[in-house]
Design a protein around this motif. Structure first.
Motif, PDB file in Angstrom:
ATOM      1  N   ASP A 114      27.796  34.241   6.122  1.00 46.85           N
ATOM      2  CA  ASP A 114      26.576  34.840   6.651  1.00 46.85           C
ATOM      3  C   ASP A 114      26.721  36.372   6.649  1.00 46.85           C
ATOM      4  N   PRO A 115      25.952  37.066   5.808  1.00 44.53           N
ATOM      5  CA  PRO A 115      26.094  38.535   5.735  1.00 44.53           C
ATOM      6  C   PRO A 115      25.831  39.216   7.078  1.00 44.53           C
ATOM      7  N   THR A 116      24.977  38.632   7.915  1.00 50.64           N
ATOM      8  CA  THR A 116      24.716  39.242   9.226  1.00 50.64           C
ATOM      9  C   THR A 116      25.987  39.276  10.075  1.00 50.64           C
ATOM     10  N   LEU A 117      26.745  38.183  10.019  1.00 51.32           N
ATOM     11  CA  LEU A 117      28.023  38.154  10.744  1.00 51.32           C
ATOM     12  C   LEU A 117      28.996  39.182  10.185  1.00 51.32           C
ATOM     13  N   VAL A 118      28.984  39.318   8.858  1.00 54.03           N
ATOM     14  CA  VAL A 118      29.865  40.309   8.237  1.00 54.03           C
ATOM     15  C   VAL A 118      29.480  41.708   8.726  1.00 54.03           C
ATOM     16  N   ALA A 119      28.179  41.988   8.773  1.00 53.44           N
ATOM     17  CA  ALA A 119      27.701  43.311   9.214  1.00 53.44           C
ATOM     18  C   ALA A 119      28.135  43.580  10.649  1.00 53.44           C
ATOM     19  N   GLN A 120      27.967  42.569  11.515  1.00 50.28           N
ATOM     20  CA  GLN A 120      28.365  42.755  12.928  1.00 50.28           C
ATOM     21  C   GLN A 120      29.860  43.028  13.053  1.00 50.28           C
ATOM     22  N   THR A 121      30.636  42.302  12.274  1.00 58.58           N
ATOM     23  CA  THR A 121      32.092  42.466  12.357  1.00 58.58           C
ATOM     24  C   THR A 121      32.501  43.839  11.847  1.00 58.58           C
ATOM     25  N   LEU A 122      31.839  44.300  10.798  1.00 57.51           N
ATOM     26  CA  LEU A 122      32.128  45.652  10.296  1.00 57.51           C
ATOM     27  C   LEU A 122      31.784  46.698  11.350  1.00 57.51           C
ATOM     28  N   GLU A 123      30.672  46.489  12.065  1.00 58.22           N
ATOM     29  CA  GLU A 123      30.282  47.432  13.132  1.00 58.22           C
ATOM     30  C   GLU A 123      31.363  47.499  14.207  1.00 58.22           C
ATOM     31  N   SER A 124      31.883  46.344  14.585  1.00 61.67           N
ATOM     32  CA  SER A 124      32.843  46.352  15.705  1.00 61.67           C
ATOM     33  C   SER A 124      34.281  46.650  15.266  1.00 61.67           C
ATOM     34  N   HIS A 125      34.487  46.759  13.957  1.00 57.49           N
ATOM     35  CA  HIS A 125      35.838  47.121  13.467  1.00 57.49           C
ATOM     36  C   HIS A 125      35.717  48.266  12.462  1.00 57.49           C
ATOM     37  N   PRO A 126      35.370  49.455  12.960  1.00 61.41           N
ATOM     38  CA  PRO A 126      35.140  50.583  12.030  1.00 61.41           C
ATOM     39  C   PRO A 126      36.404  51.007  11.287  1.00 61.41           C
ATOM     40  N   ASP A 127      37.579  50.534  11.737  1.00 57.40           N
ATOM     41  CA  ASP A 127      38.824  50.889  11.049  1.00 57.40           C
ATOM     42  C   ASP A 127      39.205  49.887   9.967  1.00 57.40           C
ATOM     43  N   ALA A 128      38.346  48.908   9.690  1.00 56.97           N
ATOM     44  CA  ALA A 128      38.678  47.931   8.643  1.00 56.97           C
ATOM     45  C   ALA A 128      38.724  48.622   7.283  1.00 56.97           C
ATOM     46  N   LYS A 129      39.640  48.142   6.432  1.00 56.42           N
ATOM     47  CA  LYS A 129      39.813  48.746   5.114  1.00 56.42           C
ATOM     48  C   LYS A 129      39.270  47.864   3.983  1.00 56.42           C
ATOM     49  N   ILE A 130      39.240  46.568   4.219  1.00 50.79           N
ATOM     50  CA  ILE A 130      38.926  45.619   3.144  1.00 50.79           C
ATOM     51  C   ILE A 130      38.095  44.478   3.712  1.00 50.79           C
ATOM     52  N   VAL A 131      37.150  43.995   2.889  1.00 48.62           N
ATOM     53  CA  VAL A 131      36.450  42.745   3.200  1.00 48.62           C
ATOM     54  C   VAL A 131      36.810  41.737   2.116  1.00 48.62           C
TER      55      VAL A 131
END
Lengths: 372, 372
Positions: free
Chosen positions: A123-140
């Motif tokens: 679900d891209p919406t879940l991916v977007a939310q997770t990216l918002e809450s983990h701004p230090d992520a490097k890779i999806v």
């Protein structure tokens, strides 16, 4: 005790892979072995690179085949791109998303999971939310076509979100390459691996792989050496570079590469769009027949992979007994369920050379007779 | 631009590998692909395990083929047996000892080097001294038959020293298996890997591997997970176990395993002792002819590998030009020098199917004509 030669029967392979192999590919496989540093072999590898670029729809210079199965292709992406401490958002909607998590953790990375139910797309919406809450992520990291469930995820949308948050993407295209549209450059995917034994209808044992310039740049900036020598792509690149002088890394699987070359020549001659349509057409034929038998799909119509049809085993039917009858009476292999779907679903593959009306007819008739 | 099928020429392969392939092995390679979980395939894998046990002269339960080339077999030994901080004594007398060091370091181990000159065997006295001064060492790693120089080391003596200091052994048998005596159980070697494309005369891409019970016990005692998922042998063992239920790990390279099975059936039918003798006889024929041409060996007679003859390039001879003529005029491949011997030596392989009088005759006559 003396062991004799092994003569396998002629099966029709409609499981999750290996798929039916093109006869031309088996012929190419048994051509005379030449040296892996022979100028003619190096010329063949250069052609193979171009053919892989076509299949992946990319201009990436780094486009090769890993000399090992798809799970080594997966590992090649993670060990090269993940550095200790890197946070990686991993989408999990089947077996292979969980294997990605294993890879991240074994590289010393931190996996943040995005979970969807088995049989659903990511679900891209879940991916977007997770990216918002983990701004230090490097890779999806995500699976384009989940071989364990038959669900297709929206690679273009997920990659766009990743870019908006300055993340690279690692994409499992093991079952999608050659079977459904996969546009590496247009969708701006960064590290994409596949397998030879699915919709390319080549023998198992090789993993096509492509890295974008951004992915190569991250590898070049690494502070810590890649933990695998065999999969260190900075060493492998010297081996695949077409610049005349080739540095020795390992002995290439010469004959398997002949086979992959031939499978990709066949794909080039058919044309990608025609191959996608052939998979779709075979799927529609199979679907109609399965529906007449009252068999239901695991995945919603909108996200169904044509090349991998996961269907629920009808009530009261003995899973293993049916597959045994198909194999022994009809020489027909279909796949068992994997992980959460073990014992609950079958996986009927229509991959590559298997995606033909004669196979659909055989499968439907054999199933109908066996289920009676 | 359209790319056509690739048709390799028929070469005679007398380099450091791949060696000439048995025609029966190429036939086996192109037999119909069946599923990697097909009961008939599982039966074939069980036979393959027995055939590998014969080739290695071992009763080790853990005897398999890694689904990737010899360098992945090497890595499988190191990532499973070396834990972070483990001290490993690494013997280096050519390219592959140095690759072992790389592996140790990438596993977080500490490599203590025992160096001998290129072309010399590993000196057991040096190994003994190093073991004395490093009582905390856990493993001794060495190359039995150095493919880069043609030197044979005394595996039995080195393994005995290692045992006396409670060390396990990791042994590179890539070029020795099938060509010279290698007695895994009698010599009590712990982790031994090889390659399919040398004296077994199978296609490249697989790595036979065997672990002693002591090696398996060290893996089972590990505190830190193996850094590689693909090469984690605790997972792979479930896949190769003959106990009926087989857990899915990765898709086996089905056709390459047919080929290895056939190559090992041929070795079983010939008998190991006969195969060793055939390599020796071919070597003696070649040596006599080379001496008549005034060509000198790199390695002392006592430590010379019959299957890999490293010889000095005569003064005033253009290395690349000679190899080009042999390849283009005679379809004959011999190997270039590697590492410290690049440009100084040739490596003439007499491996597996290549170890025959007709090949020796071709090589000697072609060399004589070309060098004139």
């Amino acid at each position: 005790m003396t062991i004799g030669s092994f003569y396998p029967p002629q099966r029709t392979l409609m499981g999750p892979g290996p798929s039916d192999i093109y006869p031309q590919v088996l012929q190419a496989l048994s051509r005379p072995t030449i040296g892996h540093l022979d100028p003619l072999f190096i010329g063949m590898m250069d052609e193979l690179k171009q053919l892989l670029q076509y299949a992946f729809q990319t201009q990436n210079t780094f486009t090769i085949a890993v000399s090992a199965p798809g799970s080594a292709g997966m590992e090649a992406c993670f060990v090269n791109l993940v550095e200790p401490g890197d946070k990686v958002i991993v989408c999990r909607n089947g077996v292979f998303g969980d294997r990605m998590r294993e890879n991240v953790e074994r590289c010393g990375g931190v996996a943040v999971m995005v979970d969807n139910n088995w049989g659903e797309p990511v679900d891209p919406t879940l991916v977007a939310q997770t990216l918002e809450s983990h701004p230090d992520a490097k890779i999806v990291a995500f699976v384009h076509a989940e071989t364990s469930t038959g669900a297709l995820s929206d690679a273009q949308a997920i990659a766009k979100l990743a870019r908006e948050h300055d993340c690279l993407t690692i994409v499992d295209a093991v079952t999608s390459l050659g079977g459904v549209p996969l546009l590496v450059d247009e969708w701006q995917l960064d590290a994409v691996y596949s397998g030879s034994q699915k919709c390319l209808s080549c023998v198992p044992g090789l993993s096509p792989l492509t890295f974008s310039e951004k992915a190569v740049a991250k590898i070049q900036r690494r502070q810590v050496p890649v933990q695998s020598w065999f999969l260190d792509q900075s060493l492998v690149l010297g081996y695949w570079s077409g610049e005349g002088k080739r540095s020795y890394h390992h002995t290439a699987p010469v004959n398997s590469l002949y086979a992959l070359h031939e499978a990709l020549v066949l794909l080039q001659n058919e044309g990608l769009e025609n191959a996608w349509k052939r998979h779709k057409d075979a799927h529609l034929e199979l679907r109609e027949g399965l529906e007449q038998l009252g068999i239901e799909f695991v995945v919603d119509e909108a996200h169904r992979l044509p090349q991998l049809n996961a269907v629920y085993i009808p009530d009261g039917i003995d899973d293993a007994e049916v597959r045994k009858t198909l194999l022994e009476r009809y020489n027909l292999e279909i796949g068992a369920g994997l992980g959460a779907l073990a014992g609950k679903a079958w996986r009927i593959g229509l991959m590559g050379y298997a995606a033909r009306s004669e196979n659909v007819a055989l499968c439907l008739r054999a199933l109908e007779t066996t289920l009676k």
